[in-house]
Design a protein around this motif. Structure first.
Motif, short mmCIF file in Angstrom:
data_model
loop_
_atom_site.label_atom_id
_atom_site.label_comp_id
_atom_site.label_asym_id
_atom_site.label_seq_id
_atom_site.Cartn_x
_atom_site.Cartn_y
_atom_site.Cartn_z
N GLY A 43 0.81 -1.22 0.00
CA GLY A 43 0.00 0.00 0.00
C GLY A 43 0.84 1.26 0.00
O GLY A 43 0.45 2.29 -0.56
N LEU A 44 2.00 1.21 0.63
CA LEU A 44 2.88 2.38 0.66
C LEU A 44 3.41 2.73 -0.72
O LEU A 44 3.63 3.90 -1.04
N LEU A 45 3.60 1.72 -1.57
CA LEU A 45 4.06 1.97 -2.93
C LEU A 45 2.96 2.54 -3.81
O LEU A 45 3.24 3.30 -4.74
N ALA A 46 1.72 2.18 -3.53
CA ALA A 46 0.61 2.61 -4.39
C ALA A 46 -0.12 3.82 -3.86
O ALA A 46 -0.69 4.60 -4.64
N THR A 47 -0.17 4.00 -2.54
CA THR A 47 -0.93 5.09 -1.95
C THR A 47 -0.05 5.83 -0.95
O THR A 47 1.15 5.58 -0.84
N ARG A 51 -2.83 6.05 4.62
CA ARG A 51 -3.74 4.96 4.24
C ARG A 51 -3.07 3.60 4.40
O ARG A 51 -3.70 2.63 4.84
N ALA A 52 -1.80 3.50 4.06
CA ALA A 52 -1.09 2.24 4.21
C ALA A 52 -1.02 1.81 5.68
O ALA A 52 -1.19 0.62 6.01
N ALA A 53 -0.79 2.77 6.58
CA ALA A 53 -0.73 2.44 8.01
C ALA A 53 -2.09 1.98 8.52
O ALA A 53 -2.20 1.03 9.32
N VAL A 55 -4.49 0.56 6.73
CA VAL A 55 -4.76 -0.78 6.20
C VAL A 55 -3.96 -1.83 6.95
O VAL A 55 -4.47 -2.92 7.29
N ALA A 56 -2.68 -1.56 7.25
CA ALA A 56 -1.85 -2.51 7.98
C ALA A 56 -2.41 -2.77 9.37
O ALA A 56 -2.43 -3.93 9.84
N LEU A 57 -2.88 -1.73 10.05
CA LEU A 57 -3.46 -1.92 11.38
C LEU A 57 -4.73 -2.76 11.31
O LEU A 57 -4.95 -3.66 12.14
N GLY A 58 -5.59 -2.47 10.32
CA GLY A 58 -6.80 -3.27 10.17
C GLY A 58 -6.51 -4.73 9.87
O GLY A 58 -7.17 -5.64 10.40
N ALA A 84 -8.97 -2.63 -1.06
CA ALA A 84 -7.50 -2.50 -1.07
C ALA A 84 -6.94 -3.85 -1.49
O ALA A 84 -6.95 -4.81 -0.71
N GLY A 85 -6.48 -3.94 -2.71
CA GLY A 85 -6.01 -5.23 -3.25
C GLY A 85 -4.83 -5.81 -2.52
O GLY A 85 -4.58 -7.01 -2.58
#
Length: 564
Positions: A43-47, A51-53, A55-58, A84-85
């Motif tokens: 996610g960090l590469l795409a967004t 948002r990446a943090a 998603v990672a927490l979820g 989020a793919g």
């Protein structure tokens, strides 16, 4: 509710019905960390990082809750994977836990169906308008089958297989216990029948012998030698009646026999009684010599009784088959074992002819071999070099554990060294179903092959989905992409029909969502947005070309970049 109560409630919800061991805590933490890092890194590469943090927490929270709330986590993972793919690995792990832990096939089917509906509905909402909905539906369905359905079915099959094996094991153990009980009852009935037959037949005959010899012993016409022989017969009959009572009591229910009548005492049933056997044999007119060697030691009860029976049977065998021959009884206390040996000499022809008329069951020596084997010893029987006969037994001093033997036709379970099940436990711990289903330690290759087959199936499905996706994208690219040279060649003011004839239709999923992201469109115009064959200046932007038409003419064309 105070803070501590909320913490306890949250912990109970998190841990679920199973205990959290140190190994499980470490494994769950490692898995949650790996899934979170994978989702956050992609996610960090795409967004953006925020948002990446999130998603990672979820992903980490859902990974920890997948055991206690399998159905809910499956639905949440399906929704999150479409939004989020990068969270697709979480969907695979959640599907594995859901397939194993959702109780009931109907509930599991409902949960996976709901997850598929959510996955498809969010896909339609996210990608709308969809240029080719059928191909997109096929692609998303294949992806969901490979990532969610295959792991779920595999996990459920594996869990039900283990449950079935456990039930088969418990059922088989119960059958073994029931079989042992039935066999014990059958043996008890047979022993009672034998005891009754022995009591009715042998008891009556021995009682008659005892009465007649008692009356004959007081006959005044007998000589002293005759009266002594009759007394020996009477004592032997009384002792035989006592032994018969003991055997009958043991055969029936293990109750010891009552005291011998007439004040007679039972003979010792061990090495201490061998002297009495020799004395009785001498009183009957036989030449018997008793020898003892070594330092006397105490034998185990079973071995002591076996030694007595060996001497008794060997003397009886000598009376029957070699009457009048000298007999030697030798007891040797060796350092590692006790040796008892009975040897009779050569009998003359007349005595041999008389011995041939003696009725013999032929089971005495065979019984000695079995009796010695059960206590861990052995018996040797055979002729001597000078024509006599020798019976020798070697018995251990300590108690030997009797081995359990199972008849080959009835051995439907393989004997194993593994611990038994349950409190009582079966004789052995495993059955043929273990080997057939591949769960045993000796047949783990079957389980490995099964897991490899399932993994290959999942990879094949993913490959099919990827192939369909690549084919779909390759066909769609031609309908939504042009070169920058084509963009430069088209001039503003050209009739709309001529421009659209030269440009692709743009009816593809690749261009969905590009409209409305650039500069404001001219009022009243209709615009066609196409992708550029060139790459953008950064990984987060996409170069596009826009052509706007009004009143049948191209009134504007623009080139700009939009966020991916």
């Amino acid at each position: 509710m105070d803070v501590s109560s909320r913490v306890r409630s949250g912990w109970c919800l998190l841990k679920g019905p199973e205990p959290w061991t140190r190994r499980r805590i470490a494994g769950e933490a490692a898995l949650a960390l790996v899934l979170a890092l994978m989702a956050g890194g992609i996610g960090l590469l795409a967004t953006g990082p925020l948002r990446a943090a999130a998603v990672a927490l979820g992903v980490a929270v859902l990974s920890l809750l997948r055991r206690s709330l399998p159905a809910s986590v499956l639905l949440a993972a399906a929704a999150l994977s479409m939004a989020a793919g990068e969270t697709a690995p979480l969907l695979m792990v959640a599907a594995w836990s859901a397939g194993r832990r959702i109780v009931g096939a109907g509930r599991a089917l409902a949960a996976f169906t709901a997850a598929f509906v959510i996955y498809q509905a969010l896909g339609v909402i996210t990608l709308w308008p969809i240029a080719q909905p059928i191909l997109m539906g096929i692609f998303s369905t294949l992806f969901f089958l490979a990532v969610a359905v295959v792991p779920g079915l595999t996990s459920r099959y594996w869990s039900q297989r283990r449950t079935l094996l456990s039930a088969v094991r418990e059922h088989n153990a119960q059958l073994l216990r029931e079989r042992a009980m039935v066999a014990g009852q059958a043996r008890l009935r047979e022993r009672q029948r034998i005891a009754q037959d022995m009591h009715d037949s042998l008891g009556h005959q021995l009682a008659l012998i005892s009465v007649h010899t008692g009356a004959l012993e007081v006959d005044p016409e007998l000589t002293g030698r005759q009266r002594e022989a009759v007394g020996v017969l009477r004592q032997a009959s009384v002792a035989a009646m006592h032994e018969l009572r003991e055997v009958v009591g043991i055969l029936r229910d293990g109750i010891e026999a009552p005291a011998v009548p007439d004040g007679a005492q039972p003979a010792a049933r061990g090495t201490a009684g061998i002297q009495a056997l020799v004395t009785a044999a001498r009183a009957a007119g036989n030449t018997v010599e008793l020898r003892t060697g070594g330092e006397p030691r105490t034998l185990a009860a079973a071995g002591d009784h076996a030694a007595y029976r060996i001497v008794q049977e060997a003397l009886t065998n000598a009376y029957k088959h070699a009457p009048g021959a000298p007999i030697t009884v030798e007891l040797r206390y060796e350092p590692d074992s006790f040796v008892v040996e009975v040897v009779n000499g050569v009998v003359d022809r007349a005595a041999a002819h008389q011995a041939g008329e003696v009725v013999s069951g032929g089971q005495g020596l065979t019984g000695l071999h079995e009796r010695a084997r059960l206590v861990g010893g052995m018996v040797h029987t055979g002729p001597t070099d000078d024509g006599g006969f020798r019976v020798a037994g070697v018995l251990p001093y300590g108690a030997a554990e009797a081995a359990t033997f199972v008849d080959a036709p009835d051995d439907f379970r393989q004997q194993s060294s593994a611990p038994p099940l349950g409190d009582g436990g079966p004789v052995v711990d495993w059955n043929i179903a273990e080997k057939e289903l591949g769960m045993g330690g000796r047949n783990r290759a079957g389980g490995v092959a099964l897991g490899c087959g399932i993994a290959v199936g999942a990879v094949v499905l993913l490959a099919i989905a990827a192939g369909v996706g690549l084919f779909f994208l390759a066909g769609s690219a031609e309908k939504g992409m042009i070169d920058p040279s084509e963009y430069e060649r088209i001039k503003v003011g050209t009739p709309e029909a001529e421009v659209r004839a030269e440009l692709p239709s743009g009816d593809t999923v690749l261009t969905s969502g590009l409209s409305g992201k650039g500069p404001a469109e001219p009022e009243g115009s209709q615009c066609l947005v196409l992708m550029s064959s060139d790459t953008g200046e950064g990984l987060k932007t996409e170069p596009v070309f826009r052509f706007c038409f009004k009143d049948g003419k191209l009134i504007e064309k623009k080139s700009y970049e939009v966020a991916r």
